[in-house]
Design an enzyme around this catalytic site. Structure first.
Site, mmCIF file in Angstrom:
data_model
loop_
_atom_site.group_PDB
_atom_site.id
_atom_site.type_symbol
_atom_site.label_atom_id
_atom_site.label_comp_id
_atom_site.label_asym_id
_atom_site.label_seq_id
_atom_site.Cartn_x
_atom_site.Cartn_y
_atom_site.Cartn_z
ATOM 1 N N THR A 71 0.841 -1.177 0.000
ATOM 2 C CA THR A 71 0.000 0.000 0.000
ATOM 3 C C THR A 71 0.885 1.238 0.000
ATOM 4 O OG1 THR A 71 -1.580 -1.236 1.363
ATOM 5 C CG2 THR A 71 -1.797 1.151 1.397
ATOM 6 N N GLY B 275 1.363 -1.038 5.172
ATOM 7 C CA GLY B 275 1.866 -2.082 6.040
ATOM 8 C C GLY B 275 0.870 -3.052 6.632
ATOM 9 N N GLY B 276 -0.329 -3.239 6.018
ATOM 10 C CA GLY B 276 -1.230 -4.296 6.454
ATOM 11 C C GLY B 276 -1.546 -4.221 7.935
#
Length: 530
Positions: free
Chosen positions: A343, A425-426
């Site tokens: 992302t 970063g999820g």
């Protein structure tokens, strides 16, 4: 020496310097924060293709002084043909991670640009659309230098991506991994962006571009149809918010995990921690994260399928009550399902104090890997977060929005400051947001120090499924020992500055008009001042 960049005419932060410059140049030409962010969103999709694409989703928080912030949900829905039977009858018990069957949700982010352009116009924006997309067109047609992270991730994921339709032709060089510093041209994508600049963004969903992409996707076996693109519209939403002692913080509504980001900071604010970067600080942050993730994993999904009101978890009373579950001496055991995500986050504040916090993603690095040959658009694989199990919280249904790790953030302080901040970063997004915001806003660290300081992540590393607590190697050895003694299952990463911890950034505006910006040394980004 770590210095925070300062300016008066506007500040733009992005994880790639060319995107930051694209946004900054719009500000210098008199554009507003929403216009600048559209320009940077298009540019970043070209210069950072491993992290995002116009074939992905996006979310926005936009604000202007004296008015309530507005959110934009630009999340694509599952295709009408994407039923559980569509997969199980082909012998799958889970949605494939890559390839055409992983490309099962509409690409939402351009729809978000459409809504953001409406806001930009309301703010007096006057720059033509072809100007806003011009930097992205130039970078796509003339080429951009391949970054070290693009080379590394292409190499690591080569075997699973190289056979995805269109990937080799558009994102490899003569079938090989493009090396750092080589020039990658994306002519078809440049033509697509140029067309949208001329005929309008809606062509992506209801014009020639939509027809071309639908034909390409059908040819390779994706369930996405022209009707799915025709039916996509981004939505304006009211952001979630919670009160801290010194500020009000805002984040996105479900299906994002914005609720969890707010809960972490809201609970931590009740713990009475006095100093950053000591045991109470890091332990309190991690344990607040666990409590927030327990709520997220039980309830957070497409709002149409939710049984609770997320705002109910964000009152000061509810946060204080949940914080009582935190043992400040002992870690809660933590075997939880991890989420992946690749992302970008970008932030902007213009000279009038209008702000934009924006996040755009294809889920995993390079998404599904499928690149539509007629348009150069790489398609996300966000839909693989759906489950084929009938009783799952995120069970696949046609027309349903997938769960999103994406969540742009902003804050308004009681002393008149405003702030936008975020990261990729999820699983790590809420944690990195909490680290950056708390160090700056609660413990008065300089903005760049707050972004640069060593970080942690409870959950997966890139490309792995580990759920340990991971620490960058710069943390003090005595602190690491204290955390282990408290029961944290942790590992110290070899890197001092690790991609695992995301690529964060932040912009702050002070009441006197002075602005500050900070970019992450873990990224290829920069602060660009107008």
């Amino acid at each position: 020496m770590i210095h925070t960049k300062r300016a008066l005419g506007g500040v733009f932060v992005a994880p790639h310097h060319l995107a930051a410059q694209a946004g900054r140049d719009v500000l210098k030409e008199g554009g507003n924060a929403a216009e600048a962010m559209i320009a940077a969103a298009a540019a970043i999709a070209v210069v950072y293709p491993h992290m995002n694409s116009i074939g992905g989703d996006g979310f926005w928080l936009l604000s202007e002084p004296g008015k309530a912030p507005v959110g934009i949900d630009a999340c694509g829905k599952a295709a009408a043909k994407a039923t559980r039977a569509f997969y199980t009858e082909q012998g799958f018990d889970a949605i494939p991670n890559r390839g055409p069957l992983a490309a099962l949700t509409a690409a939402g982010t351009v729809g978000g640009w459409i809504k953001a352009h409406e806001v930009a116009t309301q703010w007096g924006g006057h720059l033509p659309l072809n100007r806003l997309l011009s930097d992205a067109v130039v970078h796509a047609r003339n080429g951009v230098a391949v970054s070290s992270s693009q080379e590394r991730l292409t190499r690591v994921k080569f075997d699973e991506l190289s056979t995805a339709p269109g990937f080799a032709e558009h994102l490899l060089m003569d079938g090989q991994v493009p090396v750092e510093g080589s020039v990658l041209k994306q002519g078809a994508l440049g033509d697509t962006l140029a067309r949208m600049g001329q005929v309008g963004l809606d062509d992506f969903y209801r014009g020639e571009l939509a027809q071309a992409m639908a034909d390409d996707l059908a040819r390779v076996g994706s369930p996405i149809s022209l009707a799915d693109l025709n039916n996509h519209h981004a939505q304006f939403v009211t952001p979630l918010q919670t009160e801290l002692n010194n500020s009000t913080i805002y984040n996105m509504t479900p299906p994002t995990q914005g609720m969890a980001s707010l809960m972490i900071l809201g609970m931590f604010d009740t713990l009475g921690v006095q100093q950053a970067d000591r045991f109470d600080y890091l332990h309190g942050m991690v344990e607040s994260t666990k409590q927030a993730f327990l709520v997220r994993d039980r309830y957070c999904t497409d709002p149409a399928y939710m049984t609770v009101n997320p705002s109910d978890f964000l009152t000061r009373e509810a946060l204080a009550e949940r914080a009582k579950k935190i043992d400040m001496k002992q870690a809660l055991a933590w075997p939880q399902d991890p989420w992946q995500g690749d992302t970008i986050w970008m932030g902007c504040i213009d000279s009038e104090g209008r702000t934009a916090s924006f996040i755009q993603s294809v889920f995993w690095e390079f998404g599904s890997g499928v690149v539509c040959p007629s348009t150069g658009v790489m398609w996300q694989n966000r839909g693989i977060s759906f489950s084929l199990k009938e009783d799952a919280l995120h069970r696949l249904e046609p027309g349903r929005k997938p769960f999103h790790t994406l969540n742009p953030a902003m804050a308004r302080f009681k002393d008149g400051r405003s702030m936008v901040y975020g990261t990729m970063g999820g699983e790590g997004q809420p944690q990195t947001q909490a680290a950056v915001f708390s160090r700056y806003a609660l413990f008065n660290q300089p903005l760049q120090t707050a972004v640069t300081a060593p970080r942690w992540l409870l959950g997966r590393t890139w490309g792995e499924q580990s759920t340990t607590l991971k620490l960058e190697s710069r943390f003090d050895a005595q602190l690491v020992a204290q955390l282990r003694d408290a029961g944290h299952v942790l590992e110290v990463l070899p890197e001092a500055f690790s991609d695992t911890m995301g690529h964060a950034g932040a912009v702050v505006r002070h009441p006197n008009g002075m602005m500050e910006g900070a970019a992450d040394p873990r990224s290829d980004g920069s602060v660009a001042c107008a």
